[in-house]
Design an enzyme around this catalytic site. Structure first.
Site, mmCIF file in Angstrom:
data_model
loop_
_atom_site.group_PDB
_atom_site.id
_atom_site.type_symbol
_atom_site.label_atom_id
_atom_site.label_comp_id
_atom_site.label_asym_id
_atom_site.label_seq_id
_atom_site.Cartn_x
_atom_site.Cartn_y
_atom_site.Cartn_z
ATOM 1 C CB ALA A 1 0.068 1.537 9.052
ATOM 2 C CB SER B 1 -2.990 -12.818 0.561
ATOM 3 O OG SER B 1 -2.890 -13.163 -0.817
ATOM 4 C CB VAL B 2 -8.656 -14.751 1.238
ATOM 5 C CG1 VAL B 2 -8.183 -15.635 0.104
ATOM 6 C CG2 VAL B 2 -8.560 -15.499 2.570
ATOM 7 C CB ALA C 1 -5.102 -11.154 -7.293
ATOM 8 C CG HIS D 1 11.949 20.828 -15.696
ATOM 9 N ND1 HIS D 1 11.118 19.908 -16.294
ATOM 10 C CD2 HIS D 1 13.055 20.898 -16.467
ATOM 11 C CE1 HIS D 1 11.699 19.450 -17.400
ATOM 12 N NE2 HIS D 1 12.870 20.039 -17.518
HETATM 13 P P1 FAD Z 1 -1.660 -4.057 14.585
HETATM 14 O O1 FAD Z 1 -0.552 -3.456 13.840
HETATM 15 O O2 FAD Z 1 -2.150 -5.381 14.162
HETATM 16 O O3 FAD Z 1 -1.165 -4.138 16.102
HETATM 17 C C1 FAD Z 1 -1.913 -4.730 17.100
HETATM 18 C C2 FAD Z 1 -0.991 -5.120 18.249
HETATM 19 O O4 FAD Z 1 -1.774 -5.475 19.353
HETATM 20 C C3 FAD Z 1 -0.097 -6.315 17.941
HETATM 21 O O5 FAD Z 1 1.217 -6.053 18.352
HETATM 22 C C4 FAD Z 1 -0.709 -7.434 18.786
HETATM 23 O O6 FAD Z 1 0.250 -8.376 19.230
HETATM 24 C C5 FAD Z 1 -1.236 -6.631 19.965
HETATM 25 N N1 FAD Z 1 -2.307 -7.297 20.696
HETATM 26 C C6 FAD Z 1 -3.427 -7.896 20.220
HETATM 27 N N2 FAD Z 1 -4.203 -8.332 21.229
HETATM 28 C C7 FAD Z 1 -3.559 -7.998 22.359
HETATM 29 C C8 FAD Z 1 -3.857 -8.155 23.725
HETATM 30 N N3 FAD Z 1 -4.990 -8.722 24.127
HETATM 31 N N4 FAD Z 1 -2.952 -7.717 24.636
HETATM 32 C C9 FAD Z 1 -1.797 -7.124 24.241
HETATM 33 N N5 FAD Z 1 -1.471 -6.923 22.966
HETATM 34 C C10 FAD Z 1 -2.351 -7.358 22.044
HETATM 35 N N6 FAD Z 1 -0.747 -0.831 5.834
HETATM 36 C C11 FAD Z 1 -0.284 0.301 5.266
HETATM 37 O O7 FAD Z 1 -0.818 1.382 5.548
HETATM 38 N N7 FAD Z 1 0.769 0.286 4.401
HETATM 39 C C12 FAD Z 1 1.390 -0.864 4.060
HETATM 40 O O8 FAD Z 1 2.330 -0.843 3.277
HETATM 41 C C13 FAD Z 1 0.926 -2.071 4.632
HETATM 42 N N8 FAD Z 1 1.516 -3.243 4.330
HETATM 43 C C14 FAD Z 1 1.070 -4.394 4.911
HETATM 44 C C15 FAD Z 1 1.678 -5.589 4.558
HETATM 45 C C16 FAD Z 1 1.244 -6.782 5.114
HETATM 46 C C17 FAD Z 1 1.912 -8.065 4.723
HETATM 47 C C18 FAD Z 1 0.190 -6.756 6.084
HETATM 48 C C19 FAD Z 1 -0.258 -8.023 6.740
HETATM 49 C C20 FAD Z 1 -0.415 -5.576 6.433
HETATM 50 C C21 FAD Z 1 0.004 -4.372 5.836
HETATM 51 N N9 FAD Z 1 -0.601 -3.165 6.130
HETATM 52 C C22 FAD Z 1 -0.158 -2.008 5.534
HETATM 53 C C23 FAD Z 1 -1.710 -3.068 7.087
HETATM 54 C C24 FAD Z 1 -1.182 -2.580 8.461
HETATM 55 O O9 FAD Z 1 -0.172 -3.456 8.894
HETATM 56 C C25 FAD Z 1 -2.318 -2.526 9.462
HETATM 57 O O10 FAD Z 1 -3.372 -1.738 8.951
HETATM 58 C C26 FAD Z 1 -1.843 -1.923 10.780
HETATM 59 O O11 FAD Z 1 -0.785 -2.660 11.332
HETATM 60 C C27 FAD Z 1 -2.992 -1.842 11.794
HETATM 61 O O12 FAD Z 1 -2.520 -1.264 12.964
HETATM 62 P P2 FAD Z 1 -3.199 -1.561 14.363
HETATM 63 O O13 FAD Z 1 -2.451 -0.726 15.345
HETATM 64 O O14 FAD Z 1 -4.650 -1.410 14.266
HETATM 65 O O15 FAD Z 1 -2.946 -3.117 14.653
HETATM 66 P P1 NAD Z 2 -7.344 -7.692 0.329
HETATM 67 O O1 NAD Z 2 -8.723 -7.409 0.778
HETATM 68 O O2 NAD Z 2 -6.523 -6.592 -0.212
HETATM 69 O O3 NAD Z 2 -7.364 -8.816 -0.800
HETATM 70 C C1 NAD Z 2 -7.961 -10.060 -0.618
HETATM 71 C C2 NAD Z 2 -8.334 -10.610 -1.976
HETATM 72 O O4 NAD Z 2 -8.671 -11.962 -1.843
HETATM 73 C C3 NAD Z 2 -9.529 -9.892 -2.598
HETATM 74 O O5 NAD Z 2 -9.224 -9.487 -3.904
HETATM 75 C C4 NAD Z 2 -10.629 -10.948 -2.546
HETATM 76 O O6 NAD Z 2 -11.537 -10.838 -3.603
HETATM 77 C C5 NAD Z 2 -9.818 -12.220 -2.637
HETATM 78 N N1 NAD Z 2 -10.475 -13.399 -2.089
HETATM 79 C C6 NAD Z 2 -11.198 -13.508 -0.948
HETATM 80 N N2 NAD Z 2 -11.611 -14.786 -0.776
HETATM 81 C C7 NAD Z 2 -11.113 -15.502 -1.813
HETATM 82 C C8 NAD Z 2 -11.183 -16.859 -2.179
HETATM 83 N N3 NAD Z 2 -11.834 -17.745 -1.444
HETATM 84 N N4 NAD Z 2 -10.568 -17.236 -3.314
HETATM 85 C C9 NAD Z 2 -9.898 -16.360 -4.086
HETATM 86 N N5 NAD Z 2 -9.804 -15.050 -3.779
HETATM 87 C C10 NAD Z 2 -10.395 -14.623 -2.652
HETATM 88 O O7 NAD Z 2 -6.650 -8.412 1.575
HETATM 89 P P2 NAD Z 2 -5.140 -8.846 1.801
HETATM 90 O O8 NAD Z 2 -4.360 -8.741 0.545
HETATM 91 O O9 NAD Z 2 -5.213 -10.138 2.523
HETATM 92 O O10 NAD Z 2 -4.640 -7.741 2.792
HETATM 93 C C11 NAD Z 2 -5.278 -7.547 4.060
HETATM 94 C C12 NAD Z 2 -5.262 -6.105 4.449
HETATM 95 O O11 NAD Z 2 -3.954 -5.661 4.679
HETATM 96 C C13 NAD Z 2 -5.862 -5.242 3.374
HETATM 97 O O12 NAD Z 2 -7.100 -4.779 3.832
HETATM 98 C C14 NAD Z 2 -4.923 -4.104 3.200
HETATM 99 O O13 NAD Z 2 -5.547 -2.881 3.506
HETATM 100 C C15 NAD Z 2 -3.801 -4.353 4.186
HETATM 101 N N6 NAD Z 2 -2.541 -4.223 3.437
HETATM 102 C C16 NAD Z 2 -2.193 -2.997 2.965
HETATM 103 C C17 NAD Z 2 -1.050 -2.857 2.220
HETATM 104 C C18 NAD Z 2 -0.697 -1.515 1.679
HETATM 105 O O14 NAD Z 2 -1.285 -0.539 2.134
HETATM 106 N N7 NAD Z 2 0.220 -1.410 0.734
HETATM 107 C C19 NAD Z 2 -0.257 -3.961 1.938
HETATM 108 C C20 NAD Z 2 -0.658 -5.201 2.409
HETATM 109 C C21 NAD Z 2 -1.804 -5.317 3.167
#
Ligand code: FAD
Ligand code: NAD
Length: 477
Positions: free
Chosen positions: A332, A281-282, A193, A456
């Site tokens: 991001a 989503s762990v 969660a 406001h």
């Molecule tokens: P990434 O975005 O993972 O990009 C890495 C890129 O590198 C990818 O395109 C991959 O294909 C490419 N790549 C990898 N290896 C190679 C290689 N060897 N050669 C060429 N290309 C390669 N963060 C927020 O701030 N706000 C949010 O609302 C938010 N929502 C999220 C929702 C979900 C469901 C998830 C999963 C994540 C979310 N995040 C959010 C987290 C955010 O997506 C990441 O923190 C962010 O994308 C990280 O950016 P990055 O550039 O480090 O890597």
């Molecule tokens: P998270 O770290 O937010 O949550 C993972 C959760 O899974 C934790 O609460 C943890 O205690 C629990 N967990 C771990 N192992 C478990 C197990 N075996 N059984 C039950 N619970 C367990 O990670 P996420 O939700 O997977 O998201 C990954 C990353 O993506 C996060 O670090 C977050 O920064 C990023 N993200 C950001 C946003 C945003 O900024 N709005 C949205 C989505 C994802």
């Protein structure tokens, strides 16, 4: 014959593509390589964020929130609706269109800034800082050999699975599958969660799924301020999310039509959850699988993250790493700030990224956002502080919007009044938190915010009132 660049950026997620653009703006000859493919096999720059993260999740959160509002909130405004329905394929097509616009936007920005884009998987082939690092690109239209003295690795992260439970993206879903469900499941289980679990659980609950979340930790949203986390748990439970804390998964089984999860609850009692689909989503792990780190001796830490110093330097001269693939929050905007900072360092500038002012946002309803330290962190560090609090219930705009859930909380130093943390749960918290981040970057005091004229009626007046509350002089409570 290798193509020579000043800088090669590996990965075009928010860390990589922003670094590439900034470096090109500063006069460097830049290549950016990214492997992501769209449904047709073509390039889809933007990384996790654009393709299966921030952007598509927010698109689905918006669609599902409209549905929830239409079903539950419109009537109070005198708006009647008959036969409300959700067409999931149309919702998914809209999401895909939003993603495509972002992919195309990045390709346009590369062109505009003269960044040379290569579609394919990059891996180190050898070299050194003097002769240049050799990078091979494969899997795209043609094999490429590139060389540059400076490299930024921004390869991001990938979802972590549970042992013995692989993602099939049909029944056992990572974020990829959770964003692509083609119809509303009757029952949906979520393991973890955290941010993804709550955002994706909210999407499918709003559309009609019965959602159960199993969280290992005894505390809900442990990274958030405890008062905010308590309110969030109350609101999410009221909405119908079944959240079980202190849950220990003991066995999982993929069935023909779903997944069965055996787990032990906080009291130690054995339970079984049977669901149509299960989101796992762990957390996420760094993505270095195809990088060829060993070919150049790039050092990873024991959890697989690329080891960097405070300025994102790796153990190798001229090789830097930013974003999810290095320590720090997986956000991001954190990746972007690091990417810009490295590009500017390469151009001889002296940028600085302050992790303490990186805002966090969870896009549930109510939204949750914070910047700086939580009350429990301040207590643990022994810092003397004052707290101010203002509920949206007492804000005129929130009443007019019909969304009075939550509050703004401000924490300031007891002696200097410097703002140390701001925590918001409620409407548009994601937008309101920007004012707090600006204030903290300028080392503002709570009195500074309290004395600034806020329009406001706006939700932002709640921030001013929370600041007034630090000094015990709210005007509207
Ligand atoms: P990434 O975005 O993972 O990009 C890495 C890129 O590198 C990818 O395109 C991959 O294909 C490419 N790549 C990898 N290896 C190679 C290689 N060897 N050669 C060429 N290309 C390669 N963060 C927020 O701030 N706000 C949010 O609302 C938010 N929502 C999220 C929702 C979900 C469901 C998830 C999963 C994540 C979310 N995040 C959010 C987290 C955010 O997506 C990441 O923190 C962010 O994308 C990280 O950016 P990055 O550039 O480090 O890597
Ligand atoms: P998270 O770290 O937010 O949550 C993972 C959760 O899974 C934790 O609460 C943890 O205690 C629990 N967990 C771990 N192992 C478990 C197990 N075996 N059984 C039950 N619970 C367990 O990670 P996420 O939700 O997977 O998201 C990954 C990353 O993506 C996060 O670090 C977050 O920064 C990023 N993200 C950001 C946003 C945003 O900024 N709005 C949205 C989505 C994802």
């Amino acid at each position: 014959m290798a193509s020579v660049f000043d800088l090669i950026v590996i990965g075009a997620g928010p860390g990589g593509y922003i670094a590439a653009i900034r470096a090109a703006q500063l006069g460097l000859k830049v290549a950016c390589v990214d492997a992501w493919r769209n449904a047709q096999g073509g390039p889809a720059p933007g990384g996790t964020c654009t393709n299966v993260g921030c952007i598509p999740s927010k698109a689905l959160l918006q669609s599902s929130e409209h549905f929830e509002q239409a079903g539950h909130a419109f009537a109070a405004h005198g708006i009647g609706l008959n036969g409300l329905s959700i067409d999931v394929p149309t919702m998914q097509q809209r999401k895909a269109q939003v993603v495509k616009q972002n992919n195309e936007g990045i390709l346009y920005l590369f062109k505009k800034n003269k960044v040379t884009f290569f579609h394919g998987m990059a891996s180190f082939k050898g070299g050194d800082a003097d002769a240049g690092w050799q990078v091979g690109v494969s899997g795209g239209e043609a094999e490429q050999a590139l060389v540059a003295r400076q490299i930024i690795i921004a390869t991001g992260s990938v979802p972590r699975s549970l042992p013995g439970l692989d993602f099939d993206e049909q029944r056992v879903l990572s974020n990829d599958g959770a964003l692509a469900i083609g119809g509303v499941p009757k029952t949906l289980g979520v393991i973890g969660a955290g941010v993804i679990g709550l955002e994706m659980g909210s999407v499918w609950r709003r559309l009609g799924a019965q959602v159960t979340l199993l969280e290992a930790m005894p505390d809900f949203l442990a990274a958030a301020d405890a008062q905010v986390a308590k309110e969030a748990l109350k609101q999410f439970t009221k909405q119908g999310l079944a959240i079980h804390l202190g849950a220990r998964i003991t066995a999982t089984k993929v069935l023909k039509n779903g997944v069965s999860v055996d787990w032990t609850d906080a009291k130690g009692e054995a339970q079984t959850l049977k669901v149509d689909r299960l989101i796992v989503s762990v957390g996420r792990k760094p993505n270095t699988e195809h990088l060829g780190a060993e070919a150049v001796g790039l050092k990873l830490d024991e959890r697989g993250f690329i080891e960097v110093d405070g300025d994102c330097r790796t153990n190798l001269p001229g090789i830097w790493a930013v974003g999810d693939v290095v320590r720090g929050p997986m956000l991001a905007h954190k990746a972007e700030e690091e990417g810009v900072a490295v590009a500017e360092r390469l151009a001889g500038q002296k940028p600085h990224v302050d992790f303490n002012t990186v805002p966090w946002v969870i896009y549930t309803a109510p939204e949750i956002a914070w910047v700086g330290q939580t009350e429990q962190q301040l207590k643990a560090s022994g810092r003397a502080y004052k707290a101010g609090n203002f509920p949206f219930m007492a804000n005129g705009r929130a009443r007019a919007l019909g969304d009075t859930t939550g509050f703004v909380k401000m924490l300031a130093d007891a002696q200097t009044d410097e703002i140390l943390g701001v925590h918001i749960i409620g409407p548009m918290a994601s937008e309101l938190i920007a004012e707090a981040a600006v204030a903290m970057e300028f080392k503002a005091s709570s009195e500074d915010i309290a004395r600034i004229c806020h329009a406001h009626p706006t939700l932002s007046e709640s921030l001013k009132e929370a600041a007034l509350s630090v000094a015990g002089r709210t005007l509207n409570l």
